[in-house]
Design a protein around this motif. Sequence first.
Motif, PDB file in Angstrom:
ATOM      1  N   PRO A   1       0.824  -1.213   0.000  1.00  0.00           N
ATOM      2  CA  PRO A   1       0.000   0.000   0.000  1.00  0.00           C
ATOM      3  C   PRO A   1       0.856   1.259   0.000  1.00  0.00           C
ATOM      4  CG  PRO A   1      -0.784  -1.572   1.647  1.00  0.00           C
ATOM      5  CD  PRO A   1       0.531  -2.082   1.151  1.00  0.00           C
ATOM      6  N   PRO A   2       0.405   2.330  -0.658  1.00  0.00           N
ATOM      7  CA  PRO A   2       1.173   3.586  -0.687  1.00  0.00           C
ATOM      8  C   PRO A   2       1.458   4.144   0.701  1.00  0.00           C
ATOM      9  CG  PRO A   2      -0.582   3.626  -2.319  1.00  0.00           C
ATOM     10  CD  PRO A   2      -0.804   2.404  -1.489  1.00  0.00           C
ATOM     11  N   LEU A   3       0.536   3.955   1.645  1.00  0.00           N
ATOM     12  CA  LEU A   3       0.749   4.461   2.997  1.00  0.00           C
ATOM     13  C   LEU A   3       1.957   3.793   3.645  1.00  0.00           C
ATOM     14  CD1 LEU A   3      -2.226   5.331   2.409  1.00  0.00           C
ATOM     15  CD2 LEU A   3      -2.659   5.063   4.850  1.00  0.00           C
ATOM     16  N   VAL A   4       2.138   2.516   3.369  1.00  0.00           N
ATOM     17  CA  VAL A   4       3.280   1.783   3.925  1.00  0.00           C
ATOM     18  C   VAL A   4       4.579   2.301   3.316  1.00  0.00           C
ATOM     19  CG1 VAL A   4       4.325  -0.488   4.218  1.00  0.00           C
ATOM     20  CG2 VAL A   4       1.839  -0.237   4.333  1.00  0.00           C
ATOM     21  N   LEU A   5       4.546   2.631   2.040  1.00  0.00           N
ATOM     22  CA  LEU A   5       5.739   3.183   1.384  1.00  0.00           C
ATOM     23  C   LEU A   5       6.117   4.533   1.995  1.00  0.00           C
ATOM     24  CD1 LEU A   5       4.931   2.324  -2.349  1.00  0.00           C
ATOM     25  CD2 LEU A   5       6.485   1.124  -0.802  1.00  0.00           C
ATOM     26  N   VAL A   6       5.104   5.348   2.301  1.00  0.00           N
ATOM     27  CA  VAL A   6       5.377   6.641   2.946  1.00  0.00           C
ATOM     28  C   VAL A   6       5.986   6.417   4.332  1.00  0.00           C
ATOM     29  CG1 VAL A   6       4.333   8.739   3.867  1.00  0.00           C
ATOM     30  CG2 VAL A   6       3.565   7.838   1.669  1.00  0.00           C
ATOM     31  N   PHE A   7       5.425   5.476   5.072  1.00  0.00           N
ATOM     32  CA  PHE A   7       5.951   5.146   6.404  1.00  0.00           C
ATOM     33  C   PHE A   7       7.397   4.674   6.307  1.00  0.00           C
ATOM     34  CE2 PHE A   7       5.812   1.742   9.932  1.00  0.00           C
ATOM     35  CZ  PHE A   7       6.451   2.595  10.825  1.00  0.00           C
ATOM     36  N   ALA A   8       7.673   3.826   5.319  1.00  0.00           N
ATOM     37  CA  ALA A   8       9.043   3.335   5.132  1.00  0.00           C
ATOM     38  C   ALA A   8       9.993   4.482   4.803  1.00  0.00           C
ATOM     39  CB  ALA A   8       9.073   2.284   4.027  1.00  0.00           C
ATOM     40  N   ALA A   9       9.547   5.413   3.954  1.00  0.00           N
ATOM     41  CA  ALA A   9      10.383   6.547   3.592  1.00  0.00           C
ATOM     42  C   ALA A   9      10.668   7.436   4.800  1.00  0.00           C
ATOM     43  CB  ALA A   9       9.708   7.365   2.482  1.00  0.00           C
ATOM     44  N   VAL A  10       9.639   7.698   5.611  1.00  0.00           N
ATOM     45  CA  VAL A  10       9.824   8.516   6.817  1.00  0.00           C
ATOM     46  C   VAL A  10      10.774   7.819   7.789  1.00  0.00           C
ATOM     47  CG1 VAL A  10       8.654   9.444   8.862  1.00  0.00           C
ATOM     48  CG2 VAL A  10       7.594   9.679   6.609  1.00  0.00           C
TER      49      VAL A  10
END
Length: 339
Positions: free
Chosen positions: A188-197
Motif C-alpha cells: 500500500p502507498p501508505l506503507v511506502l510513505v511510512f518506510a520513507a519517513v
Amino acid sequence: MTQPVSPPRDSAPKAPSAGEPPAWRAVLFRADVRTLSLLGVLAVLILIGGITKPDQFLDTRNLQLVLTQASVIGVVTVGMTFVIISGGIDLSVGAIVALASVWATTVATQEFGFAGILFTAVLVGLGCGLVNGVLIAYGGMVPFIATLAMLASARGLALQITDGRTQIVTVDGVLDLGERDSYVLGVPPLVLVFAAVTVIGWLLLNRTTFGRRTVAVGGNAEAARLAGIDVRRQRLYLYLLSGLCCGIAAFLLIVLAGSGQNTNGNLYELDAIAAAIIGGTLLTGGRGTIVGSVLGVLIFTTITNIFALNNLQSDVQQIAKGAIIVAAVLVQRRTASTT
C-alpha cells in the motif's frame, strides 16, 4: 663502530584489559540485543496469530491492513522518538493529527484538490509544532505543560471546525490512494510513505550533526550548550519535526478513513510514547533508536489485530499493552543500572 640499537617494537597493539571492552562495543551490543529481543517478540506474536486464526491472520489482505494501520501511528512515533531522545515530551500529537485532518478536509480546502489537502495537513502540523517549540525553547515552559495546553486547544479547535460532524473527502486523487489499484507490488502507498519517513528519520538521527546534537541535548543540555550547541534552536527544530510528522500522519489518516473527524488521533500520544519506550528510547533522554520505535509500533499493531480477530475485548488489549510498557521500563532500568 657499533650501530645504536633501536628499542624493540611490539608486534601487535595491546589488547584492552579483560573485563573492560570499548564503550562503543557495549553500546552496539545492547542495541543488537534489544533489536533482536523486539524481533523475537514480534515473531512470537506472528506465531500466535498464525496458530489462533491461521486463515485470517496470515491472509495477505490482513497483513497489508496491519502494515497500513501501523503506518499512521508509525510516522507520529518517528517524530516522538526525536523529541524524547532530546529529553522532551509531546502530549499533543494526537490532537494535532485531529486538527490537521479536519482542517484539511473542509469544503474550502477540498476545492484545491489533492495538493490543497496535503499542503494544509502539513502546514497545520508545522504550525502547531512551531507553537510548541517556541513556548518550550524560548518561553521556558515545561514540555509537559506546553504540549498539554496544545492538546486541549487543538482538540477544541478541531471540534469547533467540524461542529461534531464527520467531513467526507470527495477528492478522487486522495481516495484513490486507499484503493488496491494503487498498491505498488502489493504494498500500500501508505506503507511506502511510512518506510520513507523511517529511513529519513534513521539517517537524520544516525548520520547527521542534527542527530548528534539531539542526543547531546538529551544527555546533558548544559554540556551541549557549553560545547557550542544552540540548545533552544535545536529544541525548536525538534518540535517542528514532530509537528511535520503529525501533518503527514494526518494526511495518511485522511486517505485511510476517507474523512476527517475531531476524534481522529485519539490516544496517539500514548501509543507513540509507549512504542518509543519499548523500542529502547529513554524517557530521560540521551538514547533511542528509530528501528526500535518502529518495531514497537509493529508489536502494538499486531497485538491489536490478533485481539480483534479473536473477538477479545478492548480492555484486555489495554491491559496487555500496559503490561508490555511496564516490562519494557523495568528492562530499561535494569540495563541502565548495569552500565
